[in-house]
Write a protein that holds these residues in place. Structure first.
Motif, short mmCIF file in Angstrom:
data_model
loop_
_atom_site.label_atom_id
_atom_site.label_comp_id
_atom_site.label_asym_id
_atom_site.label_seq_id
_atom_site.Cartn_x
_atom_site.Cartn_y
_atom_site.Cartn_z
N VAL A 11 -9.82 -1.03 -1.09
CA VAL A 11 -9.40 -0.40 -0.38
C VAL A 11 -9.77 0.86 0.52
N LYS A 14 -11.22 -0.53 3.80
CA LYS A 14 -10.52 0.03 4.64
C LYS A 14 -9.81 1.11 4.77
N SER A 43 -9.12 -8.74 -1.25
CA SER A 43 -8.83 -8.25 0.53
C SER A 43 -8.09 -6.87 -0.31
N GLU A 45 -4.97 -5.77 0.20
CA GLU A 45 -4.03 -5.88 -0.10
C GLU A 45 -3.43 -6.65 -1.37
N THR A 46 -4.19 -7.45 -1.39
CA THR A 46 -4.51 -8.08 -2.87
C THR A 46 -5.07 -7.17 -3.88
N GLU A 49 -1.97 -5.61 -5.16
CA GLU A 49 -0.71 -5.98 -5.68
C GLU A 49 -1.36 -6.10 -6.73
#
Length: 111
Positions: A11, A14, A43, A45-46, A49
């Motif tokens: 993150v 990003k 990633s 997103e992963t 999560e």
């Protein structure tokens, strides 16, 4: 509005990519980006999560982010990394965390 939040390295990577134009050629930012790029293991997103699922299991923000960033493979490794954070975690909870990390992060990287 500025907010402070603990987030895993993917993150951070990003965010730094999205802020590149604003941040410019700052050497400290460049080193932070290099570090986040080198050590991101899934990633963004992963990673988010996975940290959320670890929080649902009962891990703190600090412990969740640490586990996602380092992706320990075995119980003893995870226990050594976590140490006495938040007073320690029992083996059953750590095993659930490892299962979560394996299914999400390792599944994504093919490890």
């Amino acid at each position: 509005m500025i907010r402070q939040e603990r987030v895993p390295l993917p993150v951070v990577k990003k965010i730094l990519e999205e802020m590149k134009e604003v941040l410019g050629d700052n050497p400290i930012v460049a080193r932070a980006y290099e570090h986040a790029s080198r050590f991101s293991k899934c990633s963004p997103e992963t990673a988010l999560e996975a940290t959320q699922k670890l929080r649902e299991i009962g891990f703190s923000d600090v412990a969740s982010v640490m586990l996602v960033n380092l992706l320990p493979e075995e119980l003893e490794e995870a226990k050594a990394l976590l140490g006495d954070i938040d007073g320690g975690y029992d083996d059953e909870k750590i095993e659930k965390a490892l299962e979560t990390l394996n299914s999400l992060c390792r599944g994504e990287t093919g490890e």
